[in-house]
Design a protein around this motif. Sequence first.
Motif, PDB file in Angstrom:
ATOM      1  N   THR A  29      29.176  45.062  30.300  1.00 61.86           N
ATOM      2  CA  THR A  29      28.310  43.925  30.650  1.00 61.86           C
ATOM      3  C   THR A  29      28.782  42.654  29.967  1.00 61.86           C
ATOM      4  OG1 THR A  29      26.420  45.401  30.950  1.00 61.86           O
ATOM      5  CG2 THR A  29      25.940  43.082  30.584  1.00 61.86           C
ATOM      6  N   ARG A  30      29.089  42.762  28.674  1.00 68.60           N
ATOM      7  CA  ARG A  30      29.568  41.586  27.946  1.00 68.60           C
ATOM      8  C   ARG A  30      30.918  41.106  28.491  1.00 68.60           C
ATOM      9  NH1 ARG A  30      28.103  43.030  21.617  1.00 68.60           N
ATOM     10  NH2 ARG A  30      25.822  42.913  21.866  1.00 68.60           N
ATOM     11  N   THR A  31      31.759  42.027  28.883  1.00 69.22           N
ATOM     12  CA  THR A  31      33.066  41.639  29.430  1.00 69.22           C
ATOM     13  C   THR A  31      32.907  40.881  30.741  1.00 69.22           C
ATOM     14  OG1 THR A  31      34.102  43.572  28.400  1.00 69.22           O
ATOM     15  CG2 THR A  31      35.272  42.517  30.212  1.00 69.22           C
ATOM     16  N   ILE A  32      32.029  41.364  31.616  1.00 68.52           N
ATOM     17  CA  ILE A  32      31.809  40.699  32.907  1.00 68.52           C
ATOM     18  C   ILE A  32      31.205  39.317  32.704  1.00 68.52           C
ATOM     19  CG2 ILE A  32      30.485  40.807  35.047  1.00 68.52           C
ATOM     20  CD1 ILE A  32      30.796  43.848  34.935  1.00 68.52           C
ATOM     21  N   GLU A  33      30.216  39.213  31.798  1.00 66.46           N
ATOM     22  CA  GLU A  33      29.595  37.914  31.538  1.00 66.46           C
ATOM     23  C   GLU A  33      30.592  36.951  30.922  1.00 66.46           C
ATOM     24  OE1 GLU A  33      26.159  38.552  29.190  1.00 66.46           O
ATOM     25  OE2 GLU A  33      24.909  39.181  30.890  1.00 66.46           O
ATOM     26  N   SER A  34      31.410  37.439  30.001  1.00 67.94           N
ATOM     27  CA  SER A  34      32.416  36.579  29.373  1.00 67.94           C
ATOM     28  C   SER A  34      33.424  36.095  30.398  1.00 67.94           C
ATOM     29  CB  SER A  34      33.118  37.361  28.249  1.00 67.94           C
ATOM     30  OG  SER A  34      34.145  36.578  27.670  1.00 67.94           O
ATOM     31  N   ALA A  35      33.829  37.002  31.307  1.00 68.18           N
ATOM     32  CA  ALA A  35      34.763  36.583  32.350  1.00 68.18           C
ATOM     33  C   ALA A  35      34.141  35.535  33.266  1.00 68.18           C
ATOM     34  CB  ALA A  35      35.198  37.815  33.158  1.00 68.18           C
ATOM     35  N   ALA A  36      32.843  35.682  33.576  1.00 65.46           N
ATOM     36  CA  ALA A  36      32.160  34.691  34.428  1.00 65.46           C
ATOM     37  C   ALA A  36      32.101  33.330  33.744  1.00 65.46           C
ATOM     38  CB  ALA A  36      30.756  35.176  34.767  1.00 65.46           C
ATOM     39  N   HIS A  37      31.783  33.294  32.443  1.00 64.38           N
ATOM     40  CA  HIS A  37      31.751  32.034  31.690  1.00 64.38           C
ATOM     41  C   HIS A  37      33.128  31.406  31.639  1.00 64.38           C
ATOM     42  CE1 HIS A  37      27.619  31.708  30.175  1.00 64.38           C
ATOM     43  NE2 HIS A  37      27.615  33.052  30.101  1.00 64.38           N
ATOM     44  N   ASP A  38      34.160  32.276  31.480  1.00 69.32           N
ATOM     45  CA  ASP A  38      35.525  31.725  31.447  1.00 69.32           C
ATOM     46  C   ASP A  38      35.889  31.094  32.778  1.00 69.32           C
ATOM     47  OD1 ASP A  38      35.818  32.541  28.859  1.00 69.32           O
ATOM     48  OD2 ASP A  38      36.880  34.405  29.348  1.00 69.32           O
ATOM     49  N   ARG A  39      35.473  31.711  33.886  1.00 65.45           N
ATOM     50  CA  ARG A  39      35.773  31.140  35.204  1.00 65.45           C
ATOM     51  C   ARG A  39      35.066  29.786  35.395  1.00 65.45           C
ATOM     52  NH1 ARG A  39      34.796  36.462  36.925  1.00 65.45           N
ATOM     53  NH2 ARG A  39      32.739  35.823  37.725  1.00 65.45           N
ATOM     54  N   VAL A  40      33.798  29.734  34.984  1.00 64.67           N
ATOM     55  CA  VAL A  40      33.041  28.466  35.136  1.00 64.67           C
ATOM     56  C   VAL A  40      33.618  27.391  34.227  1.00 64.67           C
ATOM     57  CG1 VAL A  40      30.786  27.374  34.823  1.00 64.67           C
ATOM     58  CG2 VAL A  40      30.946  29.637  35.866  1.00 64.67           C
ATOM     59  N   ARG A  41      33.998  27.770  32.995  1.00 69.86           N
ATOM     60  CA  ARG A  41      34.598  26.792  32.071  1.00 69.86           C
ATOM     61  C   ARG A  41      35.911  26.272  32.616  1.00 69.86           C
ATOM     62  NH1 ARG A  41      35.055  29.925  28.152  1.00 69.86           N
ATOM     63  NH2 ARG A  41      32.911  29.625  27.366  1.00 69.86           N
ATOM     64  N   SER A  42      36.700  27.218  33.167  1.00 68.23           N
ATOM     65  CA  SER A  42      37.983  26.784  33.735  1.00 68.23           C
ATOM     66  C   SER A  42      37.774  25.827  34.907  1.00 68.23           C
ATOM     67  CB  SER A  42      38.761  28.032  34.195  1.00 68.23           C
ATOM     68  OG  SER A  42      39.961  27.670  34.814  1.00 68.23           O
ATOM     69  N   GLU A  43      36.747  26.102  35.694  1.00 72.49           N
ATOM     70  CA  GLU A  43      36.440  25.216  36.822  1.00 72.49           C
ATOM     71  C   GLU A  43      36.012  23.838  36.331  1.00 72.49           C
ATOM     72  OE1 GLU A  43      35.856  24.594  41.064  1.00 72.49           O
ATOM     73  OE2 GLU A  43      36.926  26.062  39.863  1.00 72.49           O
ATOM     74  N   ALA A  44      35.209  23.804  35.246  1.00 67.93           N
ATOM     75  CA  ALA A  44      34.758  22.520  34.687  1.00 67.93           C
ATOM     76  C   ALA A  44      35.922  21.724  34.133  1.00 67.93           C
ATOM     77  CB  ALA A  44      33.709  22.785  33.601  1.00 67.93           C
ATOM     78  N   GLU A 114      26.971  28.140  38.070  1.00 70.98           N
ATOM     79  CA  GLU A 114      27.207  29.255  38.993  1.00 70.98           C
ATOM     80  C   GLU A 114      26.035  30.225  38.896  1.00 70.98           C
ATOM     81  OE1 GLU A 114      30.196  33.065  39.412  1.00 70.98           O
ATOM     82  OE2 GLU A 114      31.075  31.135  38.826  1.00 70.98           O
ATOM     83  N   SER A 115      25.621  30.716  40.038  1.00 64.70           N
ATOM     84  CA  SER A 115      24.500  31.663  40.052  1.00 64.70           C
ATOM     85  C   SER A 115      24.924  32.991  39.402  1.00 64.70           C
ATOM     86  CB  SER A 115      24.045  31.914  41.490  1.00 64.70           C
ATOM     87  OG  SER A 115      23.062  32.931  41.518  1.00 64.70           O
ATOM     88  N   ARG A 116      23.987  33.599  38.711  1.00 63.14           N
ATOM     89  CA  ARG A 116      24.260  34.885  38.080  1.00 63.14           C
ATOM     90  C   ARG A 116      24.229  36.037  39.086  1.00 63.14           C
ATOM     91  NH1 ARG A 116      24.271  35.576  32.730  1.00 63.14           N
ATOM     92  NH2 ARG A 116      23.729  37.764  33.069  1.00 63.14           N
ATOM     93  N   GLY A 117      23.962  35.759  40.347  1.00 65.95           N
ATOM     94  CA  GLY A 117      23.899  36.831  41.343  1.00 65.95           C
ATOM     95  C   GLY A 117      25.192  37.610  41.432  1.00 65.95           C
ATOM     96  N   ALA A 126      29.585  48.051  38.176  1.00 66.63           N
ATOM     97  CA  ALA A 126      30.131  48.739  36.991  1.00 66.63           C
ATOM     98  C   ALA A 126      29.184  49.855  36.521  1.00 66.63           C
ATOM     99  CB  ALA A 126      30.371  47.732  35.865  1.00 66.63           C
ATOM    100  N   LEU A 127      27.880  49.542  36.553  1.00 63.97           N
ATOM    101  CA  LEU A 127      26.914  50.575  36.152  1.00 63.97           C
ATOM    102  C   LEU A 127      26.942  51.753  37.106  1.00 63.97           C
ATOM    103  CD1 LEU A 127      23.820  48.422  35.049  1.00 63.97           C
ATOM    104  CD2 LEU A 127      25.461  49.617  33.597  1.00 63.97           C
TER     105      LEU A 127
END
Length: 413
Positions: A29-44, A114-117, A126-127
Motif C-alpha cells: 500500500t505504501r509503495t503504491i501511494e508513494s509511486a502515485a505521489h511521485d507521478r503527481v510530483r513529476s507532473e507538477a 489526482e483522484s485517489r480512485g 494488489a490486495l
Amino acid sequence: MRRRLINSTLAVVLVVIAVFGVSLVIVETRTIESAAHDRVRSEAVRLFSVVEGRIAGGEPVTPEALQEQVTGGRFAVVRAPGQRPIELGQKPESTGIIEETQKGAGGVSVTVQESRGGVNGEIGRALMIILAVALLAIGAAVLLAIRQANRLTAPLTDLAETAERLGSGDQRPRHRRYGVPELDRVADVLDNSAERISRMLTAERRLAADASHQLRTPLTALSMRLEEITVSDDPETVKEEAAIGLTQVERLTDVVQRLLTNSRDPRSGLGIDVDVDEVVKQQIEEWRPAYRSAGRAIVRSGKTDLRAVATPGSVAQVLATLIENALMHGEGRVAIRTRVTGTQIVIEVTDEGKGVSPELGSRVFERSVSGRNSTGLGLAVARDLAEADGGRLELVQQRPPVFALFLGREAEA
C-alpha cells in the motif's frame, strides 16, 4: 491424530500468512501511494518548467497553451503574477485527492491534483493478488497436511493391525518399513517379537511331539513288564519284573527331566561318566520279552568295559529308539555291537531286514520323514539327544541297516 496433525499444520500456516500477509499489505500500500505521489510530483515539476519557460520567453500563459500539458486525467492550477489562476482539467472530488505543488522564486506556482480512485484500484488489485496467493498457500498447506497426516497415520494403523495379528496368533513377520526412523524402529521390534514368539511356539510344539514320542517307548516297555507280572504266578518272577519296572519308572523320570532341560538349552548335556555295558545290558533286558513274543532274538557283542562321557538317560533313549525301530521295521536277529575308534566309543545296532530304501538315504533323520507310515520323529529325536551330549548318530550302512551312536570316550587316568 490425523485431524490434529491437519489442524496444527493449518494453524501454523495461518499464523505465518497473517504475519507476513499484513506486512506485505502495508508495504504494498505504501509503495503504491508513494509511486502515485511521485507521478503527481513529476507532473507538477514538468508543468512548472513549461510555465516558467513560456514566461521567460515572453509567451502568454493561457489555458489554451497549457491544456495539452496535463495528462492522465489530472487537474492542475497554475498561478502567475498579475494573472488569474488557470485551471486545467476536471477538478476531482474533495475527498481522496493526491496533491503536489511546485513553487518558483518569481511567484509562479503549479499545483497538480489526482483522484485517489486509481490508487485505490491499484491497492485493491494488489490486495486481491495477495489474497489469492494466501488462499493458494492455504490450499497447498491443506494438501500437504493431509499427505503428511496420511504418511504418519497410515503406518501407525498398519502397525496397530500388525500388533493385533500378533496378539491373535499370527506370528508371521511382515517386514514392512515406512521411511520414518521411529516407525521403522517399532516395526523392527514387532517383527523381532513375532519371530521370537514363533520360535517359542515351535519349541513348545516340538517339545510336545518329542515328549509324546520319547515317553511312548518307556511306557510300552513298562506295560510289557506289568503284563508279565499279571500272568506270572512265580513270586520270584514277579519280584524280578517289578524291580525292572521300577527301573523303567526311573527312566521315565529321567526322560521327563531331559525333555525339560532340552527345552531350555538343547546343548546342556550333563556329560558324566556312563557305563556303556550297563546301559546296553539294561536295554537288552527291557526289550527281550518283546522280541521273544515276536519270535526274534536280540544279542550283544564287541568290546566291553567301556565308559563314555554322556548322559545315561540320553544314551538309553537313543538305544531304545534304535531297538524299537529294529523290532517294528526290521527282521531276524538284532545285534548290538560296541567298539572303539580313536577317542570315540561306537554302539552299533543292526538287524537282518531290508534296511533303509535308497530314496530315503540320510533323510531318515529328518522330522516327519518315515518309510513305514510312522511319525518320523524317533530317529530325529534320537539324533538331537546324541548331539546334545556331544556325540552323533549316523546311518553307516543302508542294507542291512547299521545305525551307529558315536560317544566321547572317557580319558584314561
